[in-house]
Design a protein around this motif. Structure first.
Motif, mmCIF file in Angstrom:
data_model
loop_
_atom_site.group_PDB
_atom_site.id
_atom_site.type_symbol
_atom_site.label_atom_id
_atom_site.label_comp_id
_atom_site.label_asym_id
_atom_site.label_seq_id
_atom_site.Cartn_x
_atom_site.Cartn_y
_atom_site.Cartn_z
ATOM 1 N N TYR A 34 0.837 -1.197 0.000
ATOM 2 C CA TYR A 34 0.000 0.000 0.000
ATOM 3 C C TYR A 34 0.880 1.259 0.000
ATOM 4 C CZ TYR A 34 -3.399 3.448 1.647
ATOM 5 O OH TYR A 34 -4.185 4.560 1.771
ATOM 6 N N ARG A 35 1.881 1.266 0.857
ATOM 7 C CA ARG A 35 2.782 2.413 0.940
ATOM 8 C C ARG A 35 3.558 2.599 -0.368
ATOM 9 N NH1 ARG A 35 7.369 3.699 5.527
ATOM 10 N NH2 ARG A 35 8.935 3.781 3.905
ATOM 11 N N ALA A 36 3.986 1.510 -0.993
ATOM 12 C CA ALA A 36 4.708 1.605 -2.268
ATOM 13 C C ALA A 36 3.827 2.242 -3.346
ATOM 14 C CB ALA A 36 5.186 0.222 -2.717
ATOM 15 N N MET A 37 2.543 1.908 -3.342
ATOM 16 C CA MET A 37 1.644 2.513 -4.317
ATOM 17 C C MET A 37 1.447 3.994 -4.012
ATOM 18 S SD MET A 37 0.001 2.256 -7.126
ATOM 19 C CE MET A 37 0.047 0.516 -7.424
ATOM 20 N N LEU A 38 1.353 4.356 -2.734
ATOM 21 C CA LEU A 38 1.245 5.775 -2.380
ATOM 22 C C LEU A 38 2.479 6.553 -2.830
ATOM 23 C CD1 LEU A 38 -0.332 5.893 1.205
ATOM 24 C CD2 LEU A 38 -1.395 6.573 -0.947
ATOM 25 N N VAL A 39 3.646 5.943 -2.722
ATOM 26 C CA VAL A 39 4.874 6.588 -3.184
ATOM 27 C C VAL A 39 4.765 6.903 -4.670
ATOM 28 C CG1 VAL A 39 7.322 6.162 -3.671
ATOM 29 C CG2 VAL A 39 6.400 5.702 -1.387
ATOM 30 N N PHE A 44 3.449 10.858 -9.172
ATOM 31 C CA PHE A 44 2.619 11.315 -10.290
ATOM 32 C C PHE A 44 1.948 12.637 -9.952
ATOM 33 C CE2 PHE A 44 -1.341 11.920 -12.485
ATOM 34 C CZ PHE A 44 -0.942 11.811 -13.802
ATOM 35 N N HIS A 45 1.235 12.668 -8.824
ATOM 36 C CA HIS A 45 0.449 13.866 -8.488
ATOM 37 C C HIS A 45 1.333 15.090 -8.272
ATOM 38 C CE1 HIS A 45 -3.745 12.507 -8.259
ATOM 39 N NE2 HIS A 45 -3.183 11.322 -8.079
ATOM 40 N N ARG A 66 -6.129 19.668 -5.869
ATOM 41 C CA ARG A 66 -4.734 19.264 -5.653
ATOM 42 C C ARG A 66 -4.688 18.232 -4.514
ATOM 43 N NH1 ARG A 66 -0.944 23.843 -7.644
ATOM 44 N NH2 ARG A 66 0.587 22.523 -6.648
ATOM 45 N N LYS A 67 -3.987 17.127 -4.749
ATOM 46 C CA LYS A 67 -4.013 16.044 -3.771
ATOM 47 C C LYS A 67 -2.641 15.550 -3.330
ATOM 48 C CE LYS A 67 -8.386 14.444 -5.595
ATOM 49 N NZ LYS A 67 -8.377 14.952 -6.955
ATOM 50 N N ALA A 68 -1.573 16.044 -3.904
ATOM 51 C CA ALA A 68 -0.237 15.565 -3.521
ATOM 52 C C ALA A 68 0.004 15.758 -2.029
ATOM 53 C CB ALA A 68 0.840 16.275 -4.337
ATOM 54 N N ARG A 69 -0.497 16.839 -1.478
ATOM 55 C CA ARG A 69 -0.300 17.091 -0.042
ATOM 56 C C ARG A 69 -1.011 16.028 0.793
ATOM 57 N NH1 ARG A 69 -5.032 18.801 1.563
ATOM 58 N NH2 ARG A 69 -6.379 19.907 0.133
ATOM 59 N N LEU A 70 -2.150 15.518 0.309
ATOM 60 C CA LEU A 70 -2.858 14.464 1.040
ATOM 61 C C LEU A 70 -2.054 13.166 1.030
ATOM 62 C CD1 LEU A 70 -6.498 15.057 -0.267
ATOM 63 C CD2 LEU A 70 -5.554 15.692 1.963
ATOM 64 N N ILE A 71 -1.437 12.881 -0.105
ATOM 65 C CA ILE A 71 -0.608 11.677 -0.190
ATOM 66 C C ILE A 71 0.600 11.827 0.735
ATOM 67 C CG2 ILE A 71 0.676 10.130 -1.705
ATOM 68 C CD1 ILE A 71 -1.050 11.267 -4.042
ATOM 69 N N ALA A 72 1.196 13.008 0.759
ATOM 70 C CA ALA A 72 2.341 13.249 1.647
ATOM 71 C C ALA A 72 1.937 13.050 3.107
ATOM 72 C CB ALA A 72 2.897 14.652 1.422
ATOM 73 N N ARG A 77 2.003 9.599 7.946
ATOM 74 C CA ARG A 77 1.276 8.785 8.930
ATOM 75 C C ARG A 77 1.715 7.316 8.882
ATOM 76 N NH1 ARG A 77 -4.118 12.027 7.381
ATOM 77 N NH2 ARG A 77 -4.014 13.570 9.044
ATOM 78 N N LEU A 78 2.276 6.925 7.752
ATOM 79 C CA LEU A 78 2.767 5.550 7.611
ATOM 80 C C LEU A 78 4.264 5.439 7.880
ATOM 81 C CD1 LEU A 78 0.680 4.515 4.486
ATOM 82 C CD2 LEU A 78 0.297 3.832 6.864
ATOM 83 N N GLY A 79 4.852 6.505 8.443
ATOM 84 C CA GLY A 79 6.213 6.411 8.936
ATOM 85 C C GLY A 79 7.299 7.123 8.164
ATOM 86 N N MET A 80 6.992 7.777 7.058
ATOM 87 C CA MET A 80 8.030 8.499 6.317
ATOM 88 C C MET A 80 8.183 9.901 6.894
ATOM 89 S SD MET A 80 7.398 7.456 2.351
ATOM 90 C CE MET A 80 9.045 7.843 1.789
ATOM 91 N N ASP A 81 9.428 10.384 6.949
ATOM 92 C CA ASP A 81 9.618 11.753 7.421
ATOM 93 C C ASP A 81 9.616 12.723 6.227
ATOM 94 O OD1 ASP A 81 12.293 12.063 6.357
ATOM 95 O OD2 ASP A 81 13.078 11.019 8.114
ATOM 96 N N GLU A 82 9.592 14.013 6.530
ATOM 97 C CA GLU A 82 9.480 15.043 5.490
ATOM 98 C C GLU A 82 10.613 14.969 4.473
ATOM 99 O OE1 GLU A 82 8.738 19.089 6.689
ATOM 100 O OE2 GLU A 82 7.482 18.411 8.350
ATOM 101 N N GLU A 83 11.816 14.709 4.938
ATOM 102 C CA GLU A 83 12.952 14.623 4.015
ATOM 103 C C GLU A 83 12.810 13.448 3.060
ATOM 104 O OE1 GLU A 83 16.845 14.827 5.747
ATOM 105 O OE2 GLU A 83 16.243 16.441 7.097
ATOM 106 N N GLU A 84 12.370 12.310 3.568
ATOM 107 C CA GLU A 84 12.161 11.146 2.702
ATOM 108 C C GLU A 84 11.101 11.456 1.643
ATOM 109 O OE1 GLU A 84 12.562 7.023 5.004
ATOM 110 O OE2 GLU A 84 11.303 8.476 6.088
#
Length: 188
Positions: A34-39, A44-45, A66-72, A77-84
């Protein structure tokens, strides 16, 4: 035939190909999948929104979609930090978006995927326990407003429609489906 009807009919093959690429069972089988697909969706977005903003950035219809911010947020929430998240790959090359007709054809695909997002959200909740607050905000982006947002997009698209514009809109939608399909297939 209205432009919306023409878009649905003439992009059916592209829509079916992308549905085969985005395998719902695989997408929601594991949190890692799921996380890989969000990446990939973020890539894309993020790229698409930047490109579309060059043509229709000041338009309220676009800004509200605009939805890229929602994916971020979901990725955080799934554990990635802002830099990643900032270092995630962006979709390249994108389809050309040099005018409003091309942007609206492309937006047809992006908005249409929002309708399918409700199905993915239900599966992610059932199989992974995710909610809008725990990593599924993108797929629930409009919440109860999904149908109203689709109708307002359709109204705007029909206002743009003319014999000179419709072919450009359809061609852009087809290219967008193909770019998105190729980009998302790389997550497999």
């Amino acid at each position: 035939m209205t432009l919306l009807e023409r878009l649905k009919a003439e992009t059916r093959a592209e829509h079916d190909r992308i549905e085969r690429t985005v395998d719902l069972d695989r997408l929601t089988a594991t949190l890692a999948g799921y996380r890989a697909m969000l990446v990939r969706l973020h890539g894309f977005h993020s790229a698409w929104e930047a490109k579309a903003a060059e043509v229709v950035g000041g338009d309220d219809l676009f800004r509200r979609r605009r939805k890229a911010r929602l994916i971020a947020k979901d990725l955080a929430r799934l554990g990635m930090d802002e830099e990643e998240i900032a270092r995630l790959p962006r979709c390249h090359p994108l389809m050309p978006l040099s005018n409003e007709a091309e942007a609206m054809g492309s937006l047809y695909v992006v908005e249409g995927s929002t309708l399918g997002g409700a199905v993915i959200a239900r599966a992610a909740e059932r199989r992974l326990g995710l909610t809008a607050e725990t990593g599924c905000g993108f797929f629930r982006s409009y919440g109860r407003e999904t149908a109203a947002m689709w109708r307002s997009f359709g109204t705007r698209l029909l206002e743009l429609s003319s014999p000179a514009v419709d072919g450009i809109v359809v061609a852009s939608a087809k290219r967008t489906f193909e770019v998105m399909r190729i980009w998302l297939s790389e997550a497999r």
